[in-house]
Design a protein around this motif. Structure first.
Motif, short mmCIF file in Angstrom:
data_model
loop_
_atom_site.label_atom_id
_atom_site.label_comp_id
_atom_site.label_asym_id
_atom_site.label_seq_id
_atom_site.Cartn_x
_atom_site.Cartn_y
_atom_site.Cartn_z
N ILE A 5 0.89 -1.16 0.00
CA ILE A 5 0.00 0.00 0.00
C ILE A 5 0.93 1.21 0.00
O ILE A 5 1.76 1.35 0.90
CB ILE A 5 -0.91 0.02 1.24
N HIS A 7 -0.23 4.66 -0.78
CA HIS A 7 -0.90 5.89 -0.40
C HIS A 7 -2.22 5.60 0.29
O HIS A 7 -2.94 4.70 -0.12
CB HIS A 7 -1.21 6.76 -1.64
N SER A 8 -2.49 6.38 1.31
CA SER A 8 -3.81 6.43 1.93
C SER A 8 -4.25 7.88 1.84
O SER A 8 -3.42 8.79 1.73
CB SER A 8 -3.75 6.00 3.39
N GLN A 9 -5.55 8.12 1.90
CA GLN A 9 -6.06 9.47 1.72
C GLN A 9 -6.97 9.85 2.87
O GLN A 9 -7.73 9.01 3.36
CB GLN A 9 -6.81 9.55 0.38
N ARG A 52 5.16 4.73 2.34
CA ARG A 52 3.76 4.80 2.74
C ARG A 52 3.40 6.26 2.98
O ARG A 52 3.85 6.85 3.94
CB ARG A 52 3.52 3.97 4.00
N ILE A 54 0.51 9.62 3.07
CA ILE A 54 -0.86 10.03 3.35
C ILE A 54 -1.16 11.23 2.47
O ILE A 54 -0.46 12.24 2.55
CB ILE A 54 -1.04 10.41 4.83
N GLY A 83 -11.19 10.32 7.99
CA GLY A 83 -10.27 9.20 7.91
C GLY A 83 -9.85 8.72 9.28
O GLY A 83 -10.15 9.33 10.31
#
Length: 136
Positions: A5, A7-9, A52, A54, A83
């Motif tokens: 994984i 990118h997280s948003q 990783r 955000i 989030g």
């Protein structure tokens, strides 16, 4: 199949305020800050861990219509959506004290859990953040 994984948003209402919080208070580092014309691509990461990221994204086009973006902003402001980020730390209580001294407001003080010690806070936009000192 997948290997990571990357990118997280999370949604933020003001990207400059988000930078002040995530970089200035939580100690993350800016990975990318790019004006794409139609949006600002702003990512942060834990120092030394750029694999990783955000994405600190303002609700709006191109991902959302202006009407939907308005609804997301309203819900985010109420803390009804947002989030969730969970970080690890080597010393939960020490991290808590350092962030408290910087004016970070917590929703839960460090607490012993079966998996370690953790605590909770919200960013200025209502996103839930926890950090944990795993048992070990």
């Amino acid at each position: 199949m997948f290997t990571a994984i990357t990118h997280s948003q999370i949604y933020v209402l003001d990207q400059d305020e988000a930078l002040d919080f995530y970089v200035g208070k939580l100690g993350l580092e800016v990975n990318a800050d790019v004006d794409l014309g139609f949006m600002r691509w702003l990512t942060v990461n834990v120092p030394g861990h750029p694999e990783r990221q955000i994405l600190l994204e303002k609700p709006g086009p191109p991902a959302l219509s202006e009407e939907t973006a308005g609804q997301v902003r309203e819900l985010l402001t109420k803390g009804a959506t947002g989030g969730h980020l969970i970080f690890s730390t080597e010393d939960c209580r020490k991290t808590y004290e350092a962030l408290l001294a910087l004016g970070v407001e917590f929703t839960e003080e460090p607490t012993e859990r079966p998996y370690g010690i953790d605590c909770g806070l919200r960013d200025p936009f209502g996103n839930s953040i926890r950090f944990t000192q795993p048992k070990g």
